[in-house]
Structure formats: C-alpha cells, structure tokens
Design an enzyme around this catalytic site. Structure first.
Site, PDB file in Angstrom:
ATOM      1  N   GLU A   1     -12.363  10.628  -4.407  1.00  0.00           N
ATOM      2  CA  GLU A   1     -12.229  10.559  -2.950  1.00  0.00           C
ATOM      3  C   GLU A   1     -11.454  11.763  -2.423  1.00  0.00           C
ATOM      4  O   GLU A   1     -11.783  12.300  -1.354  1.00  0.00           O
ATOM      5  CB  GLU A   1     -11.535   9.261  -2.545  1.00  0.00           C
ATOM      6  CG  GLU A   1     -11.422   9.077  -1.037  1.00  0.00           C
ATOM      7  CD  GLU A   1     -10.809   7.739  -0.652  1.00  0.00           C
ATOM      8  OE1 GLU A   1     -10.033   7.713   0.323  1.00  0.00           O
ATOM      9  OE2 GLU A   1     -11.107   6.732  -1.330  1.00  0.00           O
TER      10      GLU A   1
ATOM     11  N   GLU B   1      -8.763  11.266  12.901  1.00  0.00           N
ATOM     12  CA  GLU B   1      -7.889  10.139  13.220  1.00  0.00           C
ATOM     13  C   GLU B   1      -6.957  10.405  14.400  1.00  0.00           C
ATOM     14  O   GLU B   1      -6.189  11.366  14.398  1.00  0.00           O
ATOM     15  CB  GLU B   1      -7.052   9.771  11.988  1.00  0.00           C
ATOM     16  CG  GLU B   1      -6.230   8.512  12.170  1.00  0.00           C
ATOM     17  CD  GLU B   1      -5.591   8.048  10.873  1.00  0.00           C
ATOM     18  OE1 GLU B   1      -4.790   7.099  10.923  1.00  0.00           O
ATOM     19  OE2 GLU B   1      -5.887   8.619   9.814  1.00  0.00           O
TER      20      GLU B   1
ATOM     21  N   GLU C   1      -7.306  -2.741   2.403  1.00  0.00           N
ATOM     22  CA  GLU C   1      -6.699  -1.474   2.808  1.00  0.00           C
ATOM     23  C   GLU C   1      -6.787  -1.294   4.323  1.00  0.00           C
ATOM     24  O   GLU C   1      -5.822  -0.892   4.986  1.00  0.00           O
ATOM     25  CB  GLU C   1      -7.383  -0.310   2.093  1.00  0.00           C
ATOM     26  CG  GLU C   1      -6.803   1.052   2.439  1.00  0.00           C
ATOM     27  CD  GLU C   1      -7.516   2.196   1.752  1.00  0.00           C
ATOM     28  OE1 GLU C   1      -7.283   3.354   2.146  1.00  0.00           O
ATOM     29  OE2 GLU C   1      -8.311   1.938   0.820  1.00  0.00           O
TER      30      GLU C   1
ATOM     31  N   LYS D   1       0.847  -1.192   0.000  1.00  0.00           N
ATOM     32  CA  LYS D   1       0.000   0.000   0.000  1.00  0.00           C
ATOM     33  C   LYS D   1       0.880   1.239   0.000  1.00  0.00           C
ATOM     34  O   LYS D   1       1.946   1.266   0.620  1.00  0.00           O
ATOM     35  CB  LYS D   1      -0.906   0.031   1.248  1.00  0.00           C
ATOM     36  CG  LYS D   1      -1.742   1.304   1.372  1.00  0.00           C
ATOM     37  CD  LYS D   1      -2.588   1.329   2.639  1.00  0.00           C
ATOM     38  CE  LYS D   1      -3.375   2.620   2.739  1.00  0.00           C
ATOM     39  NZ  LYS D   1      -4.236   2.667   3.928  1.00  0.00           N
TER      40      LYS D   1
END
Length: 565
Positions: A541, A362, A406, A312
């Site tokens: 996105e 986050e 992911e 990733k």
C-alpha cells in the site's frame, strides 16, 4: 472536552510573550536561520514576523483596492506598479495596516503556470482546491436550514492561488498556539476575504526538527507579497503590503520591499506541461522492508494488549529518491495536478528552504463563517484495470471487516470532536467509496455549525491529527510513532492550507514530497495499522500511495510550450 484533550499535544496551549527586539529581519538564505538566531525564532524574510506583534491591538486599516480589469498579466503588472507608486505618494495615515491591491484579468490563466514563470529565489506558495463535483455541499445544506448565507462565499469559483514573497510571515519553533492564531487573525478581515495567510504546521511540533525541515519551524504561514489568483473564467494579479511601526517595519519599508519584488515579476506566462527529464540514480526507503515488518508486528502487539487502549496507529515511510539533475518542484506539481482534479495540490517553500509539495485527497476542515465541514478518509485499494475489475475491488473494500474497522475509527472520532465544538453535526453519507486516479478509499463527509467564529482554533486543536494519519487514541499513537519511526515527518501529515477573514481551509499534508536542491526528494506515505493488518499488504500500500510521484519521474521527457498571454 475529551476530544480536545486527545489532540492537545499537537498544538500549543501556553500564552507566549514575544519581544520584537529578538527578531532579525535582514538575514537571507542559504545561511541556516537556526545558527543565526535564538532557539525560539527563525526569521528569514525581508518582512516582519507577525507573531511578534501585539495581537490585542487592532490594525489601523485592513482594506482591498480593486483596479480596472485588464486583458493580460503584463497589463496587470503595470497597473499594480502604478498603484504602489500612488500609495507611496498618498500613504494611509496609520502606524499599522494591511492593504491589498488587485487587478482583475479578463482571461483564465493557470496560477501554477504563472508561478512556474517566476524567479525561484523568492519564498513560494501554491494552493489549489480540489473539485467536489458529485458530492453534496453540506455547508450549503446547513446554511439553507438556518435561513442564512453562511454557506455562501464571494470566491466560490476561486480555483487556485500562487504567491511569491511575504508581506508578513508567521513562524516559530514553539507549537502553534491560540496566541499565534490571534496574531494571524489580526492581519485578516471579513471585508477583505482574499487577504489570506497560506502555510502549514508540523505533524508533531514537539519532535526534534531534522535539518531538512529547519526552515519551516513548528509552523510557517505567509501573506504573499505578490499573488496570482485563478478563477473559473478569469484571473487576478494582486500585491499586498503589511506594516506595523511597533515591529520596526514601516509602510515605507513594506513599499520598498514590494517594489523590489515587483521588478522581478515575470509577465510572460507559458503553459508548461512536461515530464521532469530526470533519471533516478537511487531509491532508498526508511524504514527498509526488513525493519518495517517488525515495526508492524510491534504495533499489532500493542493493539492486542488488554492494558493498552490503542486501536490504531499510522506508520509512515519516507523514500529518498536521488536524481541526476535537480527536480523542478513546480513542474512536478503541475504533473500531479494533471491527474489530481479530485485532490488538493500545494507547495510551501519558505526563504531558502526545500519545497514541500503534495497532491492530497484529504480535507482536514473548511470553515465558511460559522459553517465547518470535514471528512473521514481511510482504507485503500488500487483501481481496477477494467470497469468490472474496479467494481470487484470496490465491493471487496466495502465488505472488508478490517477496512470497515479502520474507517469507522476515523469517522466516529471526527464526529465526536465535532460534537464538542458544534451545535449541530451532520454525517452524510455514513460510508461510501471515493475513487481517485490510482486508488480508492472508504469515505464520509461531516459538517457542523460553530457557536462562534473564534472557535476556529478549537477546530484545529480538535481535528489535528486525525486517526487517519496518527491513530487512536492520538497521544498513545504519537508516542508509539515516536518510538518506532526513525525519521522526522516534518509537515507530512500536518495541516496545510490557509486562514482567511471569511473562510479558512486546510488539507492534510499526505501524498507529499520534500524537494531539495542537489538531494533529490523525500517522498512520504503512511498506512493505518489495526487488528488484522498484514505487513506485506501494508508495504504494498505504501508503494501504491507514492506511485503518483515515482511514475512521473520515470516518464520520458517531453515538453510542450504555449504562450498564454
């Protein structure tokens, strides 16, 4: 420990030897400090750089003095001015120390409203905790299992903090090291838990610093000179003095600087909620959509290669928005806060620098004594226009193999890192959906118990950067990001938060913007590229993630003023 080695590039490991003689403390912006000082130090505040002190020497005193509670900010300001005068007439008999003077206020006033009222020429900081209502408190669960109070905190109802000036700051162009962490810890105390150093670090401290990020250095932290704390049901105005004779910054210097700042503190606080009243003249992306598509394809080719361990990589974009008049970063942040109860809001602005603001969902980590928690947040979908549509989108997110991959990469990597520094690790839940105002993500919480409080630096070294903002393996992803991205991320996706004597908490600096006078703003966003990613979907996105910023600029100007003190 393998997991620590994965992230070792992002924090400093070499011991630093500082010389206080190399520091200048009298420069005032807007002169760029990098043109005035050596490559190693940027000292741009009328206080001392704590990184220059001897972290092996304990301070002579670290204390908090609490005054009688008052009814308004103006009364609190008067009380603080008197307390500073009293401290000047009866100074502590120490060559170094930190003293916090605080005045409780018997009404809840928004810290961001107080900050909006202050002179913008001062360095500024703001940090607002997100609401975790409805989610399990794993730190409390761990504390209960161990039969102690490690999950408890004397300030659990602290909502947000705003600060101006710096009693002591910490800044360097070299990566944040264990010595720098010890330098900050020297000015903190478990008996004075609200003396905290607020700030952040670059995503990649080894990368070339672009001009807009120069004043931030590789890292920047400050203990505010004057601070406003918003609690649930009450408030507090505080002033902090820090001094160290060995750094040629005496108590007399600290008092004089604080008194100068106190004279400029506004006690007239207005609740201000308005649209920004600016018009967008232009909006440009770096990279452009034409350059983004081959970048994604290149990343996917790397992921597919059998010779590569890359699973990733997170590719970011910055969007330069030019407006007809300057954007007020605090007013912009107040707008974001109105829809961001499930997110952290922050503002970090060193002397003369642009303001780095954000509304990030986050958490990187929260430490309360020996308890530490973090979370995995990855994969994105928009919210639905109706409850039925929203549920349909949620189900698609839950069942998507690409999104599960992911998310699992992020969660499992954090768990591995926790196992390397904690005696016990809890993951709860394994996977769920977390819904924000405009988007929804896959989500999980993780918590563990540190072997000792001094392992806090190892938490940072282990967790930053998470696969959610960099990729996996971290070093291989970083090198690809450096090759592909043509702009400086700065503190975007870096750790943003505070160190405290009893508790520390850091968010991840995503959903963020750098607001510059005369230059509009740079808005940052990123998406995770894994096997199965599609460049068109990823670009959409990115647009979705910056919409909270762009929509607020486009709103029509309306102003509501209400005096609250």
């Amino acid at each position: 420990m393998a997991s620590l080695q994965l992230s070792s590039h992002f924090l400093g490991t070499n011991t630093k030897k500082h010389s206080s003689r190399s520091i200048s403390r009298t420069y005032k912006y807007p002169v760029p400090c990098t043109r005035l000082l050596s490559r190693k130090f940027m000292s741009c505040s009328m206080s001392m750089n704590g990184c220059e002190g001897d972290f092996k020497k304990s301070l002579g005193t670290a204390e908090t003095r609490t005054m009688t509670a008052v009814l308004s900010p103006s009364d609190a300001t008067e009380s603080l001015i008197s307390a500073v005068s009293e401290l000047k007439s009866q100074p502590p008999p120490f060559s170094s120390g930190v003293v916090r003077l605080e005045v409780p206020i018997n009404q809840q006033i928004g810290a961001i409203d107080w900050l909006q009222a202050q002179n913008e020429t001062h360095p500024r900081c703001f940090f607002s905790r997100r609401s975790d209502v409805g989610r399990p408190d794993l730190l409390l669960d761990l504390a209960s299992e161990n039969g102690n109070g490690n999950g408890d905190s004397s300030d659990r109802d602290l909502v947000s903090v705003a600060g101006i000036g710096s009693a002591v700051f910490f800044r360097d162009l070299d990566p944040f090291s264990h010595d720098d962490w010890r330098s900050i810890r020297r000015f903190l105390s478990s008996t004075s838990p609200l003396i905290r150093a607020y700030g952040g670090m670059r995503f990649d401290p080894h990368g070339k610093i672009s001009v807009e990020w120069e004043p931030f250095g590789a890292f920047y932290f400050a203990v505010p000179q004057v601070e406003f704390n918003e609690f649930g049901g009450s408030s507090m105005l505080a002033a902090t003095l820090a001094w160290d004779d060995e750094l040629s910054w005496t108590l007399e210097n600290a008092i004089e600087a604080l008194q100068e700042t106190m004279l400029q503190v506004s006690s007239v606080v207005m609740r201000l909620r308005r649209a920004l009243g600016v018009s967008v003249l232009s909006k440009n992306h770096v990279p452009t959509i034409g350059a983004y598509e081959p970048a994604v394809e290149k990343a996917l080719e790397m992921i597919k290669q059998k010779s590569s361990s890359l699973s990733k990589v997170v590719l970011a974009r910055n969007t330069r928005v030019i407006t007809d008049t300057d954007i007020d970063p605090i007013a912009w942040l107040a707008q974001l806060q109105s829809e961001g109860h499930d997110a952290y809001q922050f503002c970090l602005q060193p002397p003369g620098a642009p303001a780095f603001i954000g509304n990030t969902p986050e958490r990187l980590f929260q430490r309360n004594q020996l308890g530490v928690c973090s979370e995995a947040l990855a994969a994105t979908r928009p919210r639905g226009a109706s409850a039925a549509c929203d549920k349909e989108i949620e189900n698609d997110l839950r069942t998507s193999l690409k999104d599960d991959l992911e998310f699992s990469i992020v969660r499992d990597n954090i768990k591995e890192k926790f196992n390397s520094i904690c005696d016990k690790v809890v993951v709860k839940p394994q996977k769920t959906v977390r819904k924000l105002a405009r988007v929804q993500h896959l989500y999980s919480q993780l918590a563990g118990r540190l072997r000792r409080e001094d392992d806090e630096f190892d938490i940072l070294a282990a967790l930053h950067p998470t696969p959610a903002v960099c990729g996996l393996p971290a070093e291989e992803a970083r090198l690809l990001i450096k090759e592909i991205e043509s702009f400086d991320r700065g503190m975007y996706a870096g750790p943003i938060g505070f160190f405290g004597g009893q508790e520390s908490e850091f968010a991840v600096g995503i959903r963020s913007a750098l607001v510059e006078k005369g230059l509009g703003a740079l808005i940052y966003a990123g998406t995770g590229i894994v096997a199965g990613s599609n460049s068109t979907s990823e670009w959409n996105e990115l647009d979705l993630k910056i919409s909270q910023f762009t929509k607020s600029i486009e709103n029509k100007a309306t102003t509501t003023l209400h005096r609250i003190n």
